[in-house]
Scaffold this motif. Structure first.
Motif, PDB file in Angstrom:
ATOM      1  N   LYS A 140       0.822  -1.250  -0.044  1.00 28.42           N
ATOM      2  CA  LYS A 140      -0.015   0.041   0.076  1.00 28.42           C
ATOM      3  C   LYS A 140       0.928   1.291  -0.104  1.00 28.42           C
ATOM      4  CE  LYS A 140      -3.898  -1.979   2.237  1.00 28.42           C
ATOM      5  NZ  LYS A 140      -4.755  -1.941   3.472  1.00 28.42           N
ATOM      6  N   ILE A 141       2.112   1.033   0.436  1.00 29.23           N
ATOM      7  CA  ILE A 141       2.959   2.489   0.541  1.00 29.23           C
ATOM      8  C   ILE A 141       4.179   2.267  -0.529  1.00 29.23           C
ATOM      9  CG2 ILE A 141       4.679   3.510   2.078  1.00 29.23           C
ATOM     10  CD1 ILE A 141       2.788   2.650   4.397  1.00 29.23           C
ATOM     11  N   ASN A 142       4.281   3.207  -1.290  1.00 26.94           N
ATOM     12  CA  ASN A 142       5.523   3.408  -2.108  1.00 26.94           C
ATOM     13  C   ASN A 142       6.548   3.785  -1.167  1.00 26.94           C
ATOM     14  OD1 ASN A 142       7.451   3.694  -3.920  1.00 26.94           O
ATOM     15  ND2 ASN A 142       6.309   5.246  -5.437  1.00 26.94           N
ATOM     16  N   HIS A 143       7.907   3.048  -1.094  1.00 26.02           N
ATOM     17  CA  HIS A 143       8.555   3.388  -0.028  1.00 26.02           C
ATOM     18  C   HIS A 143       9.631   4.222  -0.645  1.00 26.02           C
ATOM     19  CE1 HIS A 143       7.316   0.448   2.995  1.00 26.02           C
ATOM     20  NE2 HIS A 143       7.051  -0.536   1.928  1.00 26.02           N
ATOM     21  N   LEU A 144       9.584   4.458  -1.832  1.00 22.68           N
ATOM     22  CA  LEU A 144      10.465   5.454  -2.702  1.00 22.68           C
ATOM     23  C   LEU A 144      12.075   5.041  -2.369  1.00 22.68           C
ATOM     24  CD1 LEU A 144       8.411   8.793  -1.670  1.00 22.68           C
ATOM     25  CD2 LEU A 144       8.435   7.411  -3.781  1.00 22.68           C
ATOM     26  N   GLY A 145      12.296   3.837  -2.205  1.00 18.07           N
ATOM     27  CA  GLY A 145      13.896   3.451  -2.029  1.00 18.07           C
ATOM     28  C   GLY A 145      14.406   4.225  -0.795  1.00 18.07           C
ATOM     29  N   ARG A 146      13.554   4.367   0.196  1.00 17.73           N
ATOM     30  CA  ARG A 146      14.149   4.792   1.442  1.00 17.73           C
ATOM     31  C   ARG A 146      13.951   4.251   2.666  1.00 17.73           C
ATOM     32  NH1 ARG A 146      13.651   8.591  -2.417  1.00 17.73           N
ATOM     33  NH2 ARG A 146      14.992  10.648  -2.912  1.00 17.73           N
ATOM     34  N   LYS A 147      14.535   4.352   3.644  1.00 15.00           N
ATOM     35  CA  LYS A 147      14.134   3.964   4.895  1.00 15.00           C
ATOM     36  C   LYS A 147      13.204   4.923   5.479  1.00 15.00           C
ATOM     37  CE  LYS A 147      17.380   0.880   5.215  1.00 15.00           C
ATOM     38  NZ  LYS A 147      16.997  -0.638   5.472  1.00 15.00           N
ATOM     39  N   ALA A 148      12.371   4.481   6.394  1.00 16.84           N
ATOM     40  CA  ALA A 148      11.031   5.055   6.876  1.00 16.84           C
ATOM     41  C   ALA A 148      11.505   6.565   7.532  1.00 16.84           C
ATOM     42  CB  ALA A 148      10.498   4.331   8.005  1.00 16.84           C
ATOM     43  N   ALA A 149      12.782   6.616   8.232  1.00 19.19           N
ATOM     44  CA  ALA A 149      12.788   8.000   8.831  1.00 19.19           C
ATOM     45  C   ALA A 149      13.232   8.926   7.521  1.00 19.19           C
ATOM     46  CB  ALA A 149      14.010   7.889   9.664  1.00 19.19           C
ATOM     47  N   HIS A 150      13.999   8.485   6.670  1.00 15.23           N
ATOM     48  CA  HIS A 150      14.292   9.355   5.478  1.00 15.23           C
ATOM     49  C   HIS A 150      13.159   9.550   4.731  1.00 15.23           C
ATOM     50  CE1 HIS A 150      16.952   9.906   1.551  1.00 15.23           C
ATOM     51  NE2 HIS A 150      16.439  10.960   2.160  1.00 15.23           N
ATOM     52  N   ARG A 151      12.123   8.513   4.649  1.00 11.87           N
ATOM     53  CA  ARG A 151      10.847   8.884   3.642  1.00 11.87           C
ATOM     54  C   ARG A 151      10.280  10.050   4.351  1.00 11.87           C
ATOM     55  NH1 ARG A 151       9.748   4.250   3.407  1.00 11.87           N
ATOM     56  NH2 ARG A 151       8.101   3.947   5.123  1.00 11.87           N
ATOM     57  N   ASN A 152      10.046   9.737   5.688  1.00 12.08           N
ATOM     58  CA  ASN A 152       9.147  10.732   6.500  1.00 12.08           C
ATOM     59  C   ASN A 152       9.737  11.991   6.466  1.00 12.08           C
ATOM     60  OD1 ASN A 152       7.350   8.653   7.095  1.00 12.08           O
ATOM     61  ND2 ASN A 152       8.070   8.193   8.842  1.00 12.08           N
ATOM     62  N   ALA A 153      10.895  12.353   6.585  1.00 14.14           N
ATOM     63  CA  ALA A 153      11.692  13.589   6.687  1.00 14.14           C
ATOM     64  C   ALA A 153      11.225  14.133   5.089  1.00 14.14           C
ATOM     65  CB  ALA A 153      13.039  13.427   6.935  1.00 14.14           C
ATOM     66  N   MET A 154      11.385  13.501   3.982  1.00 13.48           N
ATOM     67  CA  MET A 154      11.319  13.928   2.759  1.00 13.48           C
ATOM     68  C   MET A 154       9.920  14.566   2.697  1.00 13.48           C
ATOM     69  SD  MET A 154      11.956  12.216  -0.785  1.00 13.48           S
ATOM     70  CE  MET A 154      10.333  11.281  -0.446  1.00 13.48           C
ATOM     71  N   LEU A 155       9.124  13.569   3.144  1.00 12.74           N
ATOM     72  CA  LEU A 155       7.765  14.020   2.855  1.00 12.74           C
ATOM     73  C   LEU A 155       7.257  15.364   3.832  1.00 12.74           C
ATOM     74  CD1 LEU A 155       5.871  10.405   2.707  1.00 12.74           C
ATOM     75  CD2 LEU A 155       6.151  12.101   1.078  1.00 12.74           C
ATOM     76  N   MET A 156       7.848  15.315   4.695  1.00  8.43           N
ATOM     77  CA  MET A 156       7.390  16.540   5.805  1.00  8.43           C
ATOM     78  C   MET A 156       8.055  17.764   5.051  1.00  8.43           C
ATOM     79  SD  MET A 156       9.219  17.346   9.460  1.00  8.43           S
ATOM     80  CE  MET A 156      10.837  17.089   8.824  1.00  8.43           C
ATOM     81  N   ASN A 157       9.299  17.807   4.502  1.00  5.36           N
ATOM     82  CA  ASN A 157       9.916  18.757   3.925  1.00  5.36           C
ATOM     83  C   ASN A 157       9.067  19.382   2.578  1.00  5.36           C
ATOM     84  OD1 ASN A 157      12.019  19.350   5.707  1.00  5.36           O
ATOM     85  ND2 ASN A 157      13.346  17.941   4.586  1.00  5.36           N
ATOM     86  N   MET A 158       8.496  18.243   1.849  1.00  2.26           N
ATOM     87  CA  MET A 158       7.975  18.528   0.712  1.00  2.26           C
ATOM     88  C   MET A 158       6.453  19.216   0.966  1.00  2.26           C
ATOM     89  SD  MET A 158       8.924  15.334  -1.746  1.00  2.26           S
ATOM     90  CE  MET A 158       7.686  15.756  -3.093  1.00  2.26           C
ATOM     91  N   ALA A 159       5.834  18.516   2.115  1.00  2.00           N
ATOM     92  CA  ALA A 159       4.564  19.358   2.515  1.00  2.00           C
ATOM     93  C   ALA A 159       4.707  20.912   2.832  1.00  2.00           C
ATOM     94  CB  ALA A 159       4.141  18.223   3.622  1.00  2.00           C
ATOM     95  N   ASN A 160       5.763  21.084   3.702  1.00  2.00           N
ATOM     96  CA  ASN A 160       6.317  22.325   4.177  1.00  2.00           C
ATOM     97  C   ASN A 160       6.187  23.337   2.983  1.00  2.00           C
ATOM     98  OD1 ASN A 160       5.991  21.876   6.806  1.00  2.00           O
ATOM     99  ND2 ASN A 160       8.108  21.546   7.020  1.00  2.00           N
ATOM    100  N   SER A 161       7.026  22.653   1.785  1.00  2.00           N
ATOM    101  CA  SER A 161       7.266  23.547   0.521  1.00  2.00           C
ATOM    102  C   SER A 161       5.814  23.689  -0.288  1.00  2.00           C
ATOM    103  CB  SER A 161       8.255  22.849  -0.466  1.00  2.00           C
ATOM    104  OG  SER A 161       9.419  22.885   0.372  1.00  2.00           O
TER     105      SER A 161
END
Length: 195
Positions: free
Chosen positions: A6-27
């Protein structure tokens, strides 16, 4: 096989993926649109839409919940001041993904993800389209705003044509009054002769 994926992991570990999505959401919240890959845009949409739904209800609990996801007080302030007010009547679907084609370097599919209510160009085009075309219930015909002007122009010569007729009627009435006046004078003369 993709059973239960159900989740596209985007080739990253969970912490990296969550940090990336957080930064993208802020932008996305601060700039209202960002360029990214299609896979990241789809993952961001799943991440940010529940946050936008929380922003419709401006209270302390919602602010703290949203801050736990975004961890940026400027983005949270922008979200509750401007974005939450503008999306208050929308029942969902706050973002739009527009595919832009392949990136030159690695041929990755690129996309633009934006907040729907903040694209002023599309909103003005939709208002212009809705104001110029009106549907009628008769036989599915479409009446445009230009036809109202055409009707007004067609009615103007008709009014001018009606106006001379009205003038002619008033002139006829004036002439009939002139012809009636001598008849009244004759009657008055006959009455005097009898007396």
């Amino acid at each position: 096989m993709r059973h239960g994926k159900k989740i596209n992991h985007l080739g990253r570990k969970a912490a990296h993926r969550n940090a990336m999505l957080m930064n993208m959401a802020n932008s996305l919240i601060l700039h209202k649109r960002i360029h990214t890959t299609v896979a990241k845009a789809k993952a961001l949409r799943v991440f940010v839409e529940p946050i936008l739904t929380k922003a419709k209800n401006d209270n302390t609990h919602s602010r703290r919940t949203v801050f736990s996801y975004l961890r940026d007080k400027h983005a949270v302030a922008e979200l509750f001041r401007e974005v939450g007010v503008k999306i208050a009547n929308r029942p969902g679907g706050y973002t739009r993904i527009i595919k832009l084609g392949a990136r030159h370097g690695d041929n990755a599919e690129m996309a633009l993800i934006e907040l729907v209510d903040f694209n002023e160009n599309l909103l003005t085009e939709q208002k212009a389209k809705s104001s110029t075309r009106k549907r009628t219930r008769r036989a599915g015909k479409v009446a445009t705003a230009g036809t109202d002007d055409a009707k007004a122009q067609d009615e103007a010569p008709n009014k001018e044509a009606k106006a001379p007729k009205a003038k002619a009627k008033t002139e006829d009435a004036d002439t009939s009054n002139e012809t009636d006046a001598p008849a009244k004078d004759d009657a008055a003369d006959q009455a005097e002769n009898k007396a």
